[in-house]
Design an enzyme around this catalytic site. Structure first.
Site, PDB file in Angstrom:
ATOM      1  N   THR A 102      -4.921  -3.338   0.152  1.00 46.96           N
ATOM      2  CA  THR A 102      -4.088  -3.226  -1.044  1.00 46.96           C
ATOM      3  C   THR A 102      -2.603  -3.124  -0.700  1.00 46.96           C
ATOM      4  O   THR A 102      -1.756  -3.656  -1.412  1.00 46.96           O
ATOM      5  CB  THR A 102      -4.508  -1.983  -1.862  1.00 46.96           C
ATOM      6  OG1 THR A 102      -5.863  -2.157  -2.227  1.00 46.96           O
ATOM      7  CG2 THR A 102      -3.671  -1.802  -3.095  1.00 46.96           C
ATOM      8  N   THR A 178      -7.632   0.765   2.633  1.00 45.76           N
ATOM      9  CA  THR A 178      -7.987   2.181   2.758  1.00 45.76           C
ATOM     10  C   THR A 178      -9.481   2.417   2.975  1.00 45.76           C
ATOM     11  O   THR A 178      -9.869   3.443   3.521  1.00 45.76           O
ATOM     12  CB  THR A 178      -7.544   2.963   1.502  1.00 45.76           C
ATOM     13  OG1 THR A 178      -8.134   2.353   0.352  1.00 45.76           O
ATOM     14  CG2 THR A 178      -6.044   2.984   1.366  1.00 45.76           C
ATOM     15  N   ASP A 179     -10.320   1.468   2.556  1.00 47.98           N
ATOM     16  CA  ASP A 179     -11.761   1.743   2.568  1.00 47.98           C
ATOM     17  C   ASP A 179     -12.292   2.101   3.950  1.00 47.98           C
ATOM     18  O   ASP A 179     -13.117   3.001   4.094  1.00 47.98           O
ATOM     19  CB  ASP A 179     -12.543   0.537   2.022  1.00 47.98           C
ATOM     20  CG  ASP A 179     -12.361   0.365   0.520  1.00 47.98           C
ATOM     21  OD1 ASP A 179     -11.728   1.245  -0.098  1.00 47.98           O
ATOM     22  OD2 ASP A 179     -12.855  -0.636  -0.027  1.00 47.98           O
TER      23      ASP A 179
HETATM   24  N1  ASP Z   1     -10.896  -2.574  -0.570  1.00 49.28           N
HETATM   25  C1  ASP Z   1      -9.543  -2.400  -0.163  1.00 49.28           C
HETATM   26  C2  ASP Z   1      -9.505  -2.332   1.347  1.00 49.28           C
HETATM   27  O1  ASP Z   1      -9.949  -1.391   1.910  1.00 49.28           O
HETATM   28  C3  ASP Z   1      -8.968  -1.183  -0.757  1.00 49.28           C
HETATM   29  C4  ASP Z   1      -7.607  -0.821  -0.242  1.00 49.28           C
HETATM   30  O2  ASP Z   1      -6.935  -1.563   0.395  1.00 49.28           O
HETATM   31  O3  ASP Z   1      -7.188   0.284  -0.475  1.00 49.28           O
HETATM   32  O4  ASP Z   1      -9.023  -3.248   1.947  1.00 49.28           O
END
Ligand code: ASP
Length: 441
Positions: A102, A178-179
């Site tokens: 993200t 973040t995942d």
């Molecule tokens: N699904 C995304 C990822 O982990 C969520 C994010 O970036 O926060 O790449």
């Protein structure tokens, strides 16, 4: 067309409307103005989805629509890179290595979708404050959501970070989805030995062009931390609270995403944060962190063996799953057991058999907080007797990454010793989370 079909598709086509265009929709009850959003493959085909000017999405039933009118055609936004300007100042040299997620995405306001569209230099141009901190280079290493990260990506990233640091960069920030950022942080923590500077992984919960985005505040704080912190090692920096003023710097082996959407989703588990970055100042919390150091002993162990599994035990789980994994060539299993580290009694003989056959089996707890202790109940003692090794207060995902790393870099005769050694703060000497101090407080 953009996920629409049937009569709705025809209506859009007749009016020369595509996803991303702003339209006016007149229904029996009222009028709406908004941006047409594409339909998902499995979504009901009876609704037209609009992102209204106030940011909310609504679905309008096709049979209620009297007419639609095109107001504005979509034109893609563009970003102007200000990279050259960054390089003209006499500042430390730093690099942003972008992997996707993200933080490297932007909302396409026309469609309402989030796209991995920002290059690392776009990131620089939307966060001009970075120019006051460092001469920033940027490299897009991957452009993926972190759910698609694999051990091979960890290897490539570790090598890349090693290269930049060896070339003398004084700050290295890795932007990441973040995942699975916690897994990658653990992977780098093990792969990079005696890191001279802090390597800071950073993500965002909201993409950089949303008003509520945490992308730029996280990125700026991560850059300050990587360049200015007195410690070295691998860390994750994210919001420590919902406001932009307080960031937490977590040990790369002790951090977990504990909330699906909050900006302060990341917490240190069984540890305090290593540091707090608040109102532009860094406060070091953990006192035994390695200092910044010369690069002479910096080394890299970048390999990860993919034949490793992380299994959460559940009531009535069929223990044959373990035999199956063994049959598929799995060399090591990290279990997330119940409570102090328990599984059902009927699983224990199966675990004992695969351990005898050479599979490494380790125990962590699905409790999240606290330590595994296999000496308290019979079940635990039977697991010890079966050859299952408890991993104290190590996070299950850190244990999974560490086992993959051990098997990737060392002979089988070394695996138990290395797994038991505290390589990158993955064990805390005591559980240093204070009573009452837990997520959300
Ligand atoms: N699904 C995304 C990822 O982990 C969520 C994010 O970036 O926060 O790449």
């Amino acid at each position: 067309m953009d996920g629409y079909s049937g009569a709705l598709k025809r209506l859009l086509e007749e009016n020369n409307v595509r996803a991303g265009d702003v339209i006016k929709v007149i229904t029996e009850e009222r009028e709406y103005v908004g941006t047409v959003i594409p339909r998902y493959e499995y979504a009901s085909q009876d609704f037209l989805t609009l992102k209204l000017l106030n940011g909310y999405n609504i679905g309008i039933r096709f049979d209620k629509i009297l007419s639609i009118k095109l107001i504005e055609k979509h034109s893609p936004p563009s970003f102007k890179s200000t990279l050259l300007e960054f390089k003209s100042k006499n500042l430390p040299h730093a690099v942003i290595v972008s992997t996707g997620g993200t933080i490297a995405s932007r909302v396409d306001y026309r469609t309402g979708g989030v796209r991995p569209a920002l290059s690392a230099s776009d990131l620089l141009s939307v966060v001009p404050e970075l120019a006051d901190i460092a001469k920033v280079d940027a490299e897009v290493l991957f452009s993926i959501y972190s759910e698609n990260m694999t051990p091979s990506h960890w290897t490539v990233l570790a090598r890349k970070v090693h290269d930049y640091v060896s070339k003398g960069y004084e700050g290295v920030v890795v932007t990441h989805g973040t995942d699975t950022m916690g897994y990658t942080a653990a992977a780098l923590s093990f792969a990079l030995k005696h890191t001279p500077i802090p390597i800071v992984l950073v993500g965002s919960q909201r993409s950089s062009d949303r008003p509520s985005s945490d992308a730029s505040s996280n990125l700026i704080s991560a850059m300050h931390t990587s360049i200015e912190a007195p410690f070295s090692g691998v860390y994750v920096l994210m919001h420590g609270w919902v406001s932009d003023e307080r960031m937490e710097v977590h040990l790369g082996t002790k951090v977990r995403k504990l909330h699906t959407s909050r900006r302060d989703a990341f917490k240190s588990v069984n540890s305090k944060p290593a540091a707090i970055y608040e109102n532009g100042r860094l406060h070091v919390i953990l006192d035994d962190l390695p200092k910044r150091r010369p690069p002479s002993s910096f080394d890299i162990f970048p390999n990860f063996d993919e034949r490793v599994a992380l299994i959460k035990f559940y009531p009535n789980m069929d223990p044959e799953i373990f035999s199956y994994l063994h049959g598929k060539g799995c060399r090591g299993i990290v279990l997330e057991g119940f409570g102090l580290g328990h599984v059902s009694s009927r699983a224990i003989p199966v675990l004992k058999k695969i351990v005898r056959d050479g599979v490494f089996v380790f125990m962590t707890s699905q409790c999240i907080f606290g330590r595994v202790r296999l000496t308290v109940y019979d079940t635990g003692r039977d697991l010890l007797e079966a050859g299952v090794i408890p991993l104290e207060d190590m996070l299950p995902e850190t244990a999974f990454v560490k086992l993959s790393w051990c098997l990737g870099n060392f002979g089988e005769d070394k695996v138990l010793d290395v797994m038991k050694a505290n390589i990158a703060y993955e064990y805390s000497s005591r559980t240093i989370l204070e009573e009452g101090e837990c997520f959300g407080k």
